[in-house]
Design a protein around this motif. Structure first.
Motif, PDB file in Angstrom:
ATOM      1  N   VAL A 155      -5.510  -7.767  -4.552  1.00  0.00           N
ATOM      2  CA  VAL A 155      -5.030  -7.206  -5.724  1.00  0.00           C
ATOM      3  C   VAL A 155      -5.499  -5.778  -5.477  1.00  0.00           C
ATOM      4  N   LEU A 156      -4.460  -4.854  -5.599  1.00  0.00           N
ATOM      5  CA  LEU A 156      -4.534  -3.431  -5.557  1.00  0.00           C
ATOM      6  C   LEU A 156      -4.884  -2.692  -6.786  1.00  0.00           C
ATOM      7  N   ILE A 207       0.772  -1.294   0.071  1.00  0.00           N
ATOM      8  CA  ILE A 207       0.027  -0.050   0.066  1.00  0.00           C
ATOM      9  C   ILE A 207       0.985   1.294   0.178  1.00  0.00           C
ATOM     10  N   ASP A 208       1.993   1.317   0.959  1.00  0.00           N
ATOM     11  CA  ASP A 208       2.943   2.447   0.670  1.00  0.00           C
ATOM     12  C   ASP A 208       3.467   2.639  -0.641  1.00  0.00           C
ATOM     13  N   GLN A 244      -2.284  -2.417 -11.342  1.00  0.00           N
ATOM     14  CA  GLN A 244      -2.467  -3.274 -10.275  1.00  0.00           C
ATOM     15  C   GLN A 244      -1.386  -4.011  -9.765  1.00  0.00           C
ATOM     16  N   GLY A 245      -1.436  -4.467  -8.443  1.00  0.00           N
ATOM     17  CA  GLY A 245      -0.469  -5.076  -7.604  1.00  0.00           C
ATOM     18  C   GLY A 245      -0.950  -6.365  -6.718  1.00  0.00           C
ATOM     19  N   GLU A 246      -0.317  -7.376  -6.702  1.00  0.00           N
ATOM     20  CA  GLU A 246      -0.787  -8.405  -6.008  1.00  0.00           C
ATOM     21  C   GLU A 246      -0.104  -8.471  -4.961  1.00  0.00           C
ATOM     22  N   ILE A 247      -0.752  -8.691  -3.412  1.00  0.00           N
ATOM     23  CA  ILE A 247      -0.036  -8.975  -2.373  1.00  0.00           C
ATOM     24  C   ILE A 247      -0.869 -10.115  -1.503  1.00  0.00           C
ATOM     25  N   ASP A 248       0.241 -10.797  -0.936  1.00  0.00           N
ATOM     26  CA  ASP A 248      -0.089 -11.966   0.086  1.00  0.00           C
ATOM     27  C   ASP A 248      -0.517 -11.517   1.061  1.00  0.00           C
ATOM     28  N   PRO A 282      -5.164   2.764  -3.015  1.00  0.00           N
ATOM     29  CA  PRO A 282      -5.843   1.758  -4.058  1.00  0.00           C
ATOM     30  C   PRO A 282      -7.298   1.205  -3.457  1.00  0.00           C
ATOM     31  N   ILE A 283      -7.700   0.733  -4.590  1.00  0.00           N
ATOM     32  CA  ILE A 283      -8.929  -0.120  -4.130  1.00  0.00           C
ATOM     33  C   ILE A 283      -8.363  -1.849  -3.843  1.00  0.00           C
TER      34      ILE A 283
END
Length: 64
Positions: free
Chosen positions: A39-40, A8-9, A60-64, A19-20
């Motif tokens: 997913v951001l 998020i940062d 978009q970006g993916e985070i676990d 982000p959403i």
């Protein structure tokens, strides 16, 4: 969730907006390559050019 704070940062620093967060299906985390939980995404009304970084085409970006 392990990388949610840093993701998020990084997103806010790059796009200058929040982000959403949506649940992910089969995406991989951009930080550790494990299955991502979220997913951001950019808000629909946000223009990537407004953030001053036009080099990144992925919104978009993916985070676990």
């Amino acid at each position: 969730m392990d990388h949610s704070d840093i993701a998020i940062d990084d997103f806010v620093n790059e796009y200058e907006t929040f982000p959403i967060m949506e649940t992910s299906g089969t995406s991989k985390c951009d930080y550790c390559m494990n299955v991502a939980e979220y997913v951001l995404k950019l808000p629909a009304d946000h223009n990537i050019a407004d953030a001053g970084n036009q080099n990144r085409s992925n919104d978009q970006g993916e985070i676990d």
